[in-house]
Design a protein around this motif. Structure first.
Motif, PDB file in Angstrom:
ATOM      1  N   ILE A  86       4.925 -16.252 -10.105  1.00 50.13           N
ATOM      2  CA  ILE A  86       5.796 -15.090  -9.930  1.00 50.13           C
ATOM      3  C   ILE A  86       6.023 -14.385 -11.265  1.00 50.13           C
ATOM      4  O   ILE A  86       5.966 -13.152 -11.347  1.00 50.13           O
ATOM      5  CB  ILE A  86       7.113 -15.512  -9.266  1.00 50.13           C
ATOM      6  N   SER A  87       6.258 -15.152 -12.325  1.00 49.80           N
ATOM      7  CA  SER A  87       6.436 -14.549 -13.654  1.00 49.80           C
ATOM      8  C   SER A  87       5.195 -13.798 -14.088  1.00 49.80           C
ATOM      9  O   SER A  87       5.280 -12.713 -14.685  1.00 49.80           O
ATOM     10  CB  SER A  87       6.783 -15.631 -14.680  1.00 49.80           C
ATOM     11  N   HIS A  88       4.041 -14.373 -13.803  1.00 51.69           N
ATOM     12  CA  HIS A  88       2.789 -13.707 -14.148  1.00 51.69           C
ATOM     13  C   HIS A  88       2.654 -12.384 -13.398  1.00 51.69           C
ATOM     14  O   HIS A  88       2.265 -11.365 -13.977  1.00 51.69           O
ATOM     15  CB  HIS A  88       1.609 -14.616 -13.822  1.00 51.69           C
ATOM     16  N   LEU A  89       2.986 -12.382 -12.119  1.00 46.13           N
ATOM     17  CA  LEU A  89       2.837 -11.175 -11.319  1.00 46.13           C
ATOM     18  C   LEU A  89       3.806 -10.080 -11.745  1.00 46.13           C
ATOM     19  O   LEU A  89       3.438  -8.906 -11.817  1.00 46.13           O
ATOM     20  CB  LEU A  89       3.026 -11.505  -9.835  1.00 46.13           C
ATOM     21  N   VAL A  90       5.052 -10.441 -12.028  1.00 46.45           N
ATOM     22  CA  VAL A  90       6.022  -9.403 -12.397  1.00 46.45           C
ATOM     23  C   VAL A  90       5.768  -8.860 -13.798  1.00 46.45           C
ATOM     24  O   VAL A  90       6.262  -7.781 -14.137  1.00 46.45           O
ATOM     25  CB  VAL A  90       7.483  -9.894 -12.293  1.00 46.45           C
ATOM     26  N   ALA A 140       0.828  -1.212   0.000  1.00 49.04           N
ATOM     27  CA  ALA A 140       0.000   0.000   0.000  1.00 49.04           C
ATOM     28  C   ALA A 140       0.858   1.256   0.000  1.00 49.04           C
ATOM     29  O   ALA A 140       0.520   2.262  -0.627  1.00 49.04           O
ATOM     30  CB  ALA A 140      -0.933  -0.004   1.208  1.00 49.04           C
ATOM     31  N   PHE A 141       1.999   1.215   0.701  1.00 49.51           N
ATOM     32  CA  PHE A 141       2.940   2.336   0.658  1.00 49.51           C
ATOM     33  C   PHE A 141       3.533   2.471  -0.741  1.00 49.51           C
ATOM     34  O   PHE A 141       3.707   3.583  -1.255  1.00 49.51           O
ATOM     35  CB  PHE A 141       4.047   2.131   1.688  1.00 49.51           C
ATOM     36  N   HIS A 142       3.869   1.341  -1.360  1.00 48.39           N
ATOM     37  CA  HIS A 142       4.393   1.384  -2.726  1.00 48.39           C
ATOM     38  C   HIS A 142       3.407   2.074  -3.667  1.00 48.39           C
ATOM     39  O   HIS A 142       3.800   2.908  -4.493  1.00 48.39           O
ATOM     40  CB  HIS A 142       4.653  -0.034  -3.238  1.00 48.39           C
ATOM     41  N   ALA A 143       2.150   1.706  -3.551  1.00 45.58           N
ATOM     42  CA  ALA A 143       1.127   2.297  -4.421  1.00 45.58           C
ATOM     43  C   ALA A 143       1.018   3.801  -4.188  1.00 45.58           C
ATOM     44  O   ALA A 143       0.832   4.580  -5.131  1.00 45.58           O
ATOM     45  CB  ALA A 143      -0.219   1.618  -4.183  1.00 45.58           C
ATOM     46  N   ALA A 144       1.146   4.220  -2.923  1.00 49.58           N
ATOM     47  CA  ALA A 144       1.098   5.655  -2.617  1.00 49.58           C
ATOM     48  C   ALA A 144       2.266   6.388  -3.258  1.00 49.58           C
ATOM     49  O   ALA A 144       2.134   7.538  -3.684  1.00 49.58           O
ATOM     50  CB  ALA A 144       1.096   5.871  -1.108  1.00 49.58           C
ATOM     51  N   ALA A 145       3.423   5.738  -3.337  1.00 44.77           N
ATOM     52  CA  ALA A 145       4.620   6.375  -3.898  1.00 44.77           C
ATOM     53  C   ALA A 145       4.613   6.408  -5.415  1.00 44.77           C
ATOM     54  O   ALA A 145       5.143   7.345  -6.022  1.00 44.77           O
ATOM     55  CB  ALA A 145       5.874   5.658  -3.398  1.00 44.77           C
ATOM     56  N   THR A 146       4.025   5.397  -6.049  1.00 46.09           N
ATOM     57  CA  THR A 146       4.143   5.254  -7.502  1.00 46.09           C
ATOM     58  C   THR A 146       2.869   5.540  -8.277  1.00 46.09           C
ATOM     59  O   THR A 146       2.921   5.802  -9.479  1.00 46.09           O
ATOM     60  CB  THR A 146       4.584   3.824  -7.865  1.00 46.09           C
ATOM     61  N   GLY A 147       1.716   5.426  -7.610  1.00 46.12           N
ATOM     62  CA  GLY A 147       0.459   5.523  -8.321  1.00 46.12           C
ATOM     63  C   GLY A 147       0.084   4.239  -9.041  1.00 46.12           C
ATOM     64  O   GLY A 147      -0.878   4.207  -9.811  1.00 46.12           O
ATOM     65  N   ARG A 148       0.820   3.155  -8.785  1.00 40.25           N
ATOM     66  CA  ARG A 148       0.550   1.848  -9.404  1.00 40.25           C
ATOM     67  C   ARG A 148       0.445   0.800  -8.299  1.00 40.25           C
ATOM     68  O   ARG A 148       1.189   0.841  -7.317  1.00 40.25           O
ATOM     69  CB  ARG A 148       1.683   1.447 -10.365  1.00 40.25           C
ATOM     70  N   ALA A 149      -0.467  -0.161  -8.480  1.00 43.34           N
ATOM     71  CA  ALA A 149      -0.634  -1.224  -7.490  1.00 43.34           C
ATOM     72  C   ALA A 149       0.624  -2.079  -7.407  1.00 43.34           C
ATOM     73  O   ALA A 149       1.267  -2.380  -8.413  1.00 43.34           O
ATOM     74  CB  ALA A 149      -1.836  -2.086  -7.853  1.00 43.34           C
ATOM     75  N   SER A 150       0.994  -2.462  -6.181  1.00 41.26           N
ATOM     76  CA  SER A 150       2.130  -3.335  -5.927  1.00 41.26           C
ATOM     77  C   SER A 150       1.608  -4.664  -5.407  1.00 41.26           C
ATOM     78  O   SER A 150       0.578  -4.715  -4.732  1.00 41.26           O
ATOM     79  CB  SER A 150       3.055  -2.687  -4.886  1.00 41.26           C
ATOM     80  N   VAL A 151       2.316  -5.746  -5.715  1.00 41.78           N
ATOM     81  CA  VAL A 151       1.900  -7.072  -5.251  1.00 41.78           C
ATOM     82  C   VAL A 151       3.085  -7.796  -4.632  1.00 41.78           C
ATOM     83  O   VAL A 151       4.240  -7.417  -4.804  1.00 41.78           O
ATOM     84  CB  VAL A 151       1.302  -7.928  -6.391  1.00 41.78           C
ATOM     85  N   ASN A 152       2.780  -8.876  -3.918  1.00 41.21           N
ATOM     86  CA  ASN A 152       3.800  -9.691  -3.257  1.00 41.21           C
ATOM     87  C   ASN A 152       4.338 -10.765  -4.193  1.00 41.21           C
ATOM     88  O   ASN A 152       3.593 -11.326  -5.005  1.00 41.21           O
ATOM     89  CB  ASN A 152       3.210 -10.367  -2.025  1.00 41.21           C
ATOM     90  N   LEU A 153       5.619 -11.048  -4.051  1.00 39.33           N
ATOM     91  CA  LEU A 153       6.277 -12.158  -4.730  1.00 39.33           C
ATOM     92  C   LEU A 153       6.821 -13.069  -3.640  1.00 39.33           C
ATOM     93  O   LEU A 153       7.631 -12.633  -2.820  1.00 39.33           O
ATOM     94  CB  LEU A 153       7.428 -11.662  -5.612  1.00 39.33           C
ATOM     95  N   ASP A 154       6.395 -14.321  -3.615  1.00 41.46           N
ATOM     96  CA  ASP A 154       6.727 -15.182  -2.485  1.00 41.46           C
ATOM     97  C   ASP A 154       7.215 -16.537  -2.967  1.00 41.46           C
ATOM     98  O   ASP A 154       6.436 -17.349  -3.482  1.00 41.46           O
ATOM     99  CB  ASP A 154       5.495 -15.357  -1.596  1.00 41.46           C
ATOM    100  N   SER A 155       8.513 -16.799  -2.796  1.00 45.36           N
ATOM    101  CA  SER A 155       9.073 -18.037  -3.328  1.00 45.36           C
ATOM    102  C   SER A 155       8.670 -19.264  -2.521  1.00 45.36           C
ATOM    103  O   SER A 155       8.754 -20.382  -3.023  1.00 45.36           O
ATOM    104  CB  SER A 155      10.605 -17.940  -3.391  1.00 45.36           C
TER     105      SER A 155
END
Length: 436
Positions: free
Chosen positions: A70-74, A47-62
């Motif tokens: 992970i490839s789909h998300l990135v 949520a902080f990332h989105a506030a900084a960039t104006g774009r939604a951020s998601v988690n990558l979890d190995s």
């Protein structure tokens, strides 16, 4: 092609989030499109990332996600100029047993995507030793590349000079050094950072961090150190089934911990999400076919939840004919009672027999692998679900039928089984993905 970096550190609390937000906003102020990601199961930083960039951020979890997921998300970074993946804990910190594609360590993501690591080093209380730490991290795992270092919280110009010289002699690039600057520290709460939506001044805070970092860090040199990256076509997408066609989702300050990729997966599968606010005494939408209560901080709002008669009666009526599921804090609200940190007992909705207490804090933390003994919304009995648990409540009673057999990352069975009664289900872990 995007300039891509992983931002990591030797440990937690060094300044990864502040530097990530500052760099993202500084480059955005230059007119660049910046896409952020979060390595690991943290559901606050995006949520902080989105506030900084104006774009939604998601988690990558190995630990919980396979490489295709992970490839789909990135791939959402395909149209970005800069891609930043913020790490969690220290660079190589993960669990002891390997999960789906790794141990959950930030290094897994860096190696998998071949993105170099920008290391944040806090040399407080040391000088040349900081270079030894950076060199050790650089050489520990051959598949992980170090782009360089940003020093944080340097005490004086002399201190900076000592650390810089040692790093340069070790062959490690230093992109900048940040003096101590308390004004840009992000406020914290027991689960981590205070949520972005709780801070009215978050934009000003990020702007100040960006200004400060731009003064002390060579932004152009950092970009030159990044990998030129374009996403590869993913073999498969998100492995997350929606809990229903029309989902009533509790969404306010007490119910805000939900992974962004989960909501995106639900929508991608055709589900419609209808938010409602228990704190505003709203009931779930009567036209929904399932209700989902995410985690959050119900213990901070227990009195309001207990007094929200319309919400409680509406949820009970909903559960008579349709499924209701709660995660962590949402699970607690589905229970009989919640005792807050002051020892005050608050009546909850009573759909489950769970009773919890924050009067004596006890940390529950870690990855969870659950095999469902009964179905829950979106998943059948026998399904293997991967998630993460992090809270400080104590179980007083958990009398209902166990929802699952739950293991921690070492394979040990734990007591937090979740519950099932009638059409109500709940888990202490936050769902990340289902094993394929």
């Amino acid at each position: 092609m995007a300039a891509s970096l992983v931002i990591s550190a030797p440990a937690s609390g060094v300044g990864k989030t502040t530097l990530t937000l500052a760099l993202a906003r500084a480059w955005r102020n230059r007119g660049l499109n910046v896409q952020c990601f979060k390595s690991g199961p943290d559901y606050i930083d995006p949520a902080f990332h989105a506030a900084a960039t104006g774009r939604a951020s998601v988690n990558l979890d190995s630990w919980a996600m396979d490489r295709g997921t992970i490839s789909h998300l990135v791939s959402r970074g395909a149209d970005a100029d800069v891609v930043l993946a913020e790490g969690s804990m220290g660079l190589f910190d993960g669990v002891a047993a390997r999960g789906v594609s790794g141990t959950g360590a930030t290094a897994d993501i860096a190696e998998m995507l071949d993105w170099p690591v920008l290391l944040v080093i806090d040399p407080s209380g040391q000088a040349q030793t900081a270079a030894a730490i950076a060199a050790g991290l650089r050489d520990y795992r051959p598949g992980v590349r170090l782009a360089g270092v940003v020093l944080n919280r340097v005490a004086s110009p002399r201190h900076e000079a000592l650390v810089r010289r040692a790093l340069v002699e070790a062959g490690i690039a230093v992109f900048g050094a940040l003096p101590r600057h308390a004004e840009i520290s992000m406020p914290k709460r027991h689960l981590g950072l205070v949520q972005a939506e709780e801070q009215a001044e978050i934009g000003k805070l990020i702007d100040e961090a960006a200004r400060f970092v731009a003064e002390h860090v060579d932004l152009d040199a950092v970009l030159r150190s990044a990998a030129s990256w374009s996403p590869q076509l993913a073999a498969n997408g998100l492995n997350v089934a929606p809990p229903g066609q029309r989902v009533a989702l509790a969404r306010d300050a007490a119910f805000s911990f939900v992974y962004p990729h989960m909501l995106e997966a639900w929508r991608a599968a055709g589900a419609e999400i209808v938010p409602f606010s228990p704190l505003a005494d709203e009931a779930p939408d009567a036209s929904a076919d399932v209700c989902w209560l995410p985690g959050g901080y119900p213990e901070l709002h227990a009195g309001r939840i207990a007094s929200s008669a319309r919400f409680r009666s509406g949820l009970r009526a909903f559960a008579e004919t349709r499924p209701v599921h709660g995660e962590c804090g949402g699970y607690m609200v589905l229970g009989t009672a919640l005792t807050d940190a002051d020892g005050i007992r608050h009546e909850m909705t009573g759909l489950l027999g769970l009773e919890t207490s924050f009067a004596k804090r006890r940390m529950h933390l870690g990855y969870r692998l659950a095999e469902l003994a009964a179905p829950m919304p979106g998943h059948q009995a026998g399904a293997r679900l991967r998630g993460h648990e992090f809270h400080y409540s104590t179980i007083i009673a958990q009398p209902d039928r166990p929802l699952a057999v739950v293991h921690d990352a070492t394979g040990a069975i734990i007591a937090e089984t979740g519950s099932q009664r009638g059409r109500a289900t709940g888990t202490f872990f936050h769902l990340i993905a289902e094993d394929r």
